[in-house]
Design a protein around this motif. Structure first.
Motif, mmCIF file in Angstrom:
data_model
loop_
_atom_site.group_PDB
_atom_site.id
_atom_site.type_symbol
_atom_site.label_atom_id
_atom_site.label_comp_id
_atom_site.label_asym_id
_atom_site.label_seq_id
_atom_site.Cartn_x
_atom_site.Cartn_y
_atom_site.Cartn_z
ATOM 1 N N ASP A 1 0.844 -1.192 0.000
ATOM 2 C CA ASP A 1 0.000 0.000 0.000
ATOM 3 C C ASP A 1 0.887 1.252 0.000
ATOM 4 O O ASP A 1 1.699 1.393 -0.875
ATOM 5 N N SER A 2 0.786 2.115 1.013
ATOM 6 C CA SER A 2 1.483 3.394 0.915
ATOM 7 C C SER A 2 2.888 3.402 1.509
ATOM 8 O O SER A 2 3.616 4.372 1.367
ATOM 9 N N GLU A 3 3.248 2.356 2.217
ATOM 10 C CA GLU A 3 4.550 2.409 2.885
ATOM 11 C C GLU A 3 5.382 1.156 2.632
ATOM 12 O O GLU A 3 4.846 0.073 2.383
ATOM 13 N N LEU A 4 6.700 1.322 2.755
ATOM 14 C CA LEU A 4 7.567 0.164 2.648
ATOM 15 C C LEU A 4 7.489 -0.662 3.925
ATOM 16 O O LEU A 4 7.476 -0.115 5.030
ATOM 17 N N VAL A 5 7.428 -1.971 3.767
ATOM 18 C CA VAL A 5 7.377 -2.853 4.935
ATOM 19 C C VAL A 5 8.687 -3.610 5.081
ATOM 20 O O VAL A 5 8.955 -4.220 6.107
ATOM 21 N N TYR A 6 9.494 -3.571 4.025
ATOM 22 C CA TYR A 6 10.754 -4.303 4.083
ATOM 23 C C TYR A 6 11.777 -3.578 3.234
ATOM 24 O O TYR A 6 11.485 -3.112 2.136
ATOM 25 N N HIS A 7 12.961 -3.471 3.750
ATOM 26 C CA HIS A 7 14.029 -2.862 2.969
ATOM 27 C C HIS A 7 15.337 -3.438 3.436
ATOM 28 O O HIS A 7 15.640 -3.432 4.620
ATOM 29 N N ASN A 8 16.090 -3.973 2.542
ATOM 30 C CA ASN A 8 17.371 -4.554 2.943
ATOM 31 C C ASN A 8 18.342 -4.482 1.783
ATOM 32 O O ASN A 8 17.958 -4.554 0.622
ATOM 33 N N VAL A 9 19.592 -4.327 2.128
ATOM 34 C CA VAL A 9 20.619 -4.311 1.103
ATOM 35 C C VAL A 9 21.786 -5.151 1.618
ATOM 36 O O VAL A 9 22.074 -5.173 2.820
ATOM 37 N N LYS A 10 22.379 -5.898 0.718
ATOM 38 C CA LYS A 10 23.443 -6.809 1.155
ATOM 39 C C LYS A 10 24.627 -6.016 1.708
ATOM 40 O O LYS A 10 24.941 -4.922 1.217
ATOM 41 N N ASP A 11 25.291 -6.609 2.686
ATOM 42 C CA ASP A 11 26.397 -5.926 3.361
ATOM 43 C C ASP A 11 27.483 -5.478 2.390
ATOM 44 O O ASP A 11 27.984 -4.364 2.466
ATOM 45 N N GLU A 12 27.834 -6.386 1.475
ATOM 46 C CA GLU A 12 28.936 -6.038 0.566
ATOM 47 C C GLU A 12 28.567 -4.855 -0.331
ATOM 48 O O GLU A 12 29.448 -4.114 -0.781
ATOM 49 N N VAL A 13 27.282 -4.698 -0.555
ATOM 50 C CA VAL A 13 26.846 -3.553 -1.362
ATOM 51 C C VAL A 13 26.923 -2.281 -0.511
ATOM 52 O O VAL A 13 27.418 -1.238 -0.958
#
Lengths: 372, 469
Positions: free
Chosen positions: B127-139
């Motif tokens: 819907d209107s908001e992000l519920v999950y956000h992740n980025v790999k450590d090496e990135v």
């Protein structure tokens, strides 16, 4: 002399696109000193052709059933511009070839003007069933003349008939020019249109073709040359209603100095036009930094068993071609002039009338001669 | 023997068409008023400049007219649209912390699996908001920033956001850009530092679950000098009987000699009005590549634009549109050549079937001074039956002589000759037609990441029983 306001939207698109492109139509806002002056002459009227003119009450030709459907048709200039003709033209020139008359010699209509002449005319040309008819219309004035000329032409090729209509515009560099055409082709009929748009300060050309009949066809070839601050606005609408109807449109030309050209080409493959084919091609040679070219080639398709295609090539003289011509001793300027003439001559040579070709050749030599 | 009928199946939407309960979700009232806009701003903890920006955008929205060109959107009534719906959860960097029903949704869409297997980072909006956000450590260690817009706006990147937010797509651009400026929420912020080249893509997935809601995510990507990024965006929604609206905005800044590939598979449900705006600006030597598949939505207006500002910059657009029953998809691209020696290439395919309307619309503009600009436009449309419609409306606006512009377009149905030829080689009619349609879409599918190419092929998979068209 009477002042007439020409405030109309000309060459409207049947389907709109982004307004920022300014291609959905052209807004014309001019005041014209309308004096009805100018000279029209007809040459080579063959025996099997009926010609009449004058007010509608006088000639009576309008009332015949032949004209009923084309009276209802708009030209490609659109309703608003067509209204101007209705308000300002007293009568209509009618040309009609009789049933099965195979006329090989062209009938010529000449409109010639002097400086500050202004006029508007309507003409309706019909080829009755099985007949063939060629009409050449030229519009001329002195090179430096100004003025206004608007011409509305309605063409109808009845069953298995053929009309060849050639329009040559050699008006002076100060003219405002409106050229509206509506064309209707019945079953098996063919309409060929050849146009040379060479003069005028501002030209609006609007062509509306209705391929109503089964197996009807349209073959359009137009050439243009715009120099200095000249402007050309073109609108070609080709509606395919008839099964197995075919159309081809080729537009070629060159722009130089600060010239402006807008081209709209619409192929409309309507529902039920099974087996229809439409093709349009445009080539524009750009010869100066300050030119402005807009092109909008559209295909509208409401039928699956059809073929529609279009192509456009817009740009300068190719580097390879220039190199080749320079290796043959031409300067860059000479090469460009040669190529621009080539674009025009491709269409000019289709006319097939020596007098007309000579007149066009004289005009182009004069125009390009100004460079020397 | 009864002749079996061949048809190109409609897209199988069952994998997207599931709904979650909206119990405990926060919703603003339907409609659009200054109070609602302030309420959204307050809920999102906007800085004051953003609150003012929203209100100014709303004023612009009220003044602008709906487009007088393109598909009919009279079925869209803003008084019925809920512009902000927040699921009852906070954004997390761990899937386990995402509420179970929402997590299940993304599991069914294959997002966590894709993250594990082939992505450098994932954002998932519900819907209107992000519920999950992740980025790999090496990135992360390379200095790449991939976060939600709200965090970027209130954290250390606020000034960077302020400098770029809706500068490329100003609210005055069109009515739905103004709407976006007023009620935007969610979306991703990406910053790739100079010289950093990401070998594997980042992905954001947008899911609109709530009935009668709008989604207005904002994606802002800044790829610095010499950097390289592939960003993937996917979107879907279950079908409702009321209109939903998507008016997102994507702004891409591609720095000197940088490269950005932006891939989208849009598969909104067929009650969706997809009025999305995407724009990229390329500095000297930069390159933007758009890959776009449009399959969903009731109505779409989608024309990613590329501004080739820098000398020697380059843009490509590769797109496919599949319009089925009840769909009116108006898609294409815009190219603006401003720098010297710029080049652009558009290659699109459209398929219309079952009463669907597909319109290809584009513009190529070459500005004065854009010497040696080269542009090529190629569009092809395939009609699969006689109750569908396909229009092609490409425009070219050339304001210099030192340009080479080419354009070609074709519309037609499957060629009988091609089918005959293949059949003469021992291939059945059904297979022959399937091969031709697959071949038609191939130039686009081969540009997509593998998992999306597979999805797209599934979407236009042929059930070869009978005759096409």
């Amino acid at each position: 002399m009477e002042k007439k306001d020409l405030k109309v939207n000309i060459n409207p698109m049947p389907t709109l696109t982004w307004n920022f492109l300014k291609l959905n139509g052209a807004d014309v806002n001019e005041t014209i000193d309308f004096n009805g002056r100018g000279k029209s002459t007809l040459h080579n009227i063959p025996s099997k052709v009926v010609v009449s003119s004058g007010s509608c009450e006088e000639c009576g030709e309008c009332d015949t059933a032949f004209y009923e459907d084309i009276h209802r048709m708009d030209t490609g200039l659109g309703k608003e511009a067509d209204g101007f003709f209705e308000e300002n033209c007293d009568g209509i020139l009618h040309v009609r070839s009789k049933k099965n008359a195979r006329i090989t010699e062209p009938l010529c209509i000449s409109y010639s003007f002097e400086d500050r002449d202004s006029n508007a005319v309507r003409q309706e040309i019909i080829a009755e069933e099985g007949s063939t008819l060629t009409v050449i219309m030229d519009q001329t004035s002195g090179r430096k003349d100004s003025g206004f000329f608007a011409v509305q032409t309605k063409l109808k090729a009845c069953r298995n008939a053929e009309i060849r209509f050639v329009g040559i515009s050699l008006l002076g560099d100060g003219f405002l020019h409106l050229d509206g055409i509506a064309a209707l082709a019945e079953e098996g009929a063919r309409i060929e249109l050849i146009q040379m748009e060479l003069g005028s300060a501002k030209s609006y050309v609007g062509v509306n073709v209705d391929l109503a009949g089964r197996g009807s066809s349209f073959d359009g070839n137009a050439a243009f040359l715009r120099l200095n601050d000249q402007m050309l606005d073109m609108n070609y609408y080709i509606g395919h209603r008839g099964k197995r109807s075919e159309s081809s449109l080729n537009v070629k030309g060159a722009l130089r100095d600060r010239a402006v050209k807008n081209f709209r080409g619409i192929i409309d493959l309507k529902h039920g036009a099974k087996g229809a084919k439409g093709n349009e091609q445009e080539e524009t040679l750009l010869l100066s930094e300050g030119v402005h070219n807009k092109t909008l080639p559209v295909i509208l398709c409401d039928e699956d068993d059809v073929e529609g295609s279009h192509g456009a090539t817009i740009g300068r003289l190719s580097r390879e071609m220039l190199f080749y011509m320079q290796s043959r001793g031409f300067s860059e300027h000479e090469a460009e002039v040669l190529m621009a003439k080539g674009q025009l001559n491709f269409v000019r040579d289709l006319i097939g009338d020596e007098k007309s070709i000579g007149r066009i050749q004289h005009y182009t030599e004069e125009v390009f001669g100004d460079d020397r | 023997m009864e002749k079996e009928r061949t048809e190109v199946n409609d897209i199988d939407r069952s994998i997207y068409d599931f709904k979650d309960s909206e119990e405990d979700f926060y919703r603003v009232k339907e409609g659009l008023t200054p109070a609602i806009v302030d309420q959204i701003s307050k809920e999102k903890h906007d800085p004051e400049w953003m609150r003012q920006f929203r209100q100014k955008s709303l004023e612009i929205y009220e003044k602008l007219r709906v487009p007088d060109w393109g598909p009919d959107i009279s079925g869209l009534n803003m008084d019925d649209i809920v512009t902000y719906v927040r699921p009852n959860t906070k954004m997390s960097a761990k899937w386990e912390e995402v509420p179970e029903d929402i997590r299940n949704t993304f599991e069914r869409l294959g997002i966590p699996q894709a993250e594990r297997e082939s992505l450098a980072g994932v954002g998932a909006q519900y819907d209107s908001e992000l519920v999950y956000h992740n980025v790999k450590d090496e990135v992360s260690k390379t200095g790449v920033v991939y976060t939600d817009m709200e965090s970027a706006l209130t954290g250390e990147y606020e000034q960077m956001v302020k400098d770029h937010f809706m500068k490329l797509v100003p609210p005055s651009d069109h009515k739905f850009a103004a709407l976006h400026g007023a009620v935007w929420s969610g979306g991703s912020f990406v910053y790739v530092p100079p010289g950093v080249k990401l070998d594997i893509p980042l992905q954001s997935y947008f899911r609109l679950n709530a009935a009668g809601a709008g989604q207005f995510e904002h994606t802002l990507i800044i790829v610095s000098e010499g950097a390289d990024l592939h960003f993937i965006e996917g979107c879907s929604a279950p079908k409702y009987n009321v209109a939903n609206l998507h008016a997102g905005c994507v702004e891409l800044y591609v720095g000197k000699n940088a490269r950005l590939r932006y891939s989208t598979i849009e598969n909104w449900s067929k009650n969706m009005y997809n009025l999305n705006t995407k724009r990229a600006i390329c500095e000297e030597g930069a390159s933007i590549e758009w890959v776009s598949g449009s399959f969903g939505s009731h109505v779409s207006y989608l024309y990613p634009s590329s501004i080739l500002k820098g000398d020697d910059s380059h843009a490509e657009f590769t797109g496919i549109t599949f319009a089925g029953r009840g769909q009116n998809l108006d898609t294409g691209a815009k190219m603006f050549h401003m720098g010297k020696n710029t080049s652009s290439f558009i290659n699109t395919k459209s398929i219309s079937k079952d009463g669907g309307i597909s319109t290809y619309r584009s513009s190529v503009t070459v500005m004065p001074g854009a010497e040696n600009a080269k542009a090529s436009v190629s569009c092809a449309s395939l009609m699969l039956d006689d109750i569908s419609r396909s229009d092609t409306i490409p425009a070219m606006d050339i304001r210099t002589d030192k340009a080479d512009i080419g354009h070609e377009a074709k519309i037609g149905r499957i060629s009988d000759d091609a089918v005959f030829y293949l059949m003469s080689r021992g291939i059945s009619e059904e297979e022959a037609k399937a091969m031709i349609v697959s071949g038609f879409a191939d130039p686009v599918s081969k540009e997509l990441p593998l998992e999306y190419a597979v999805e797209m092929n599934n979407l236009i998979r042929l059930e070869m029983k009978g005759a096409i068209g």
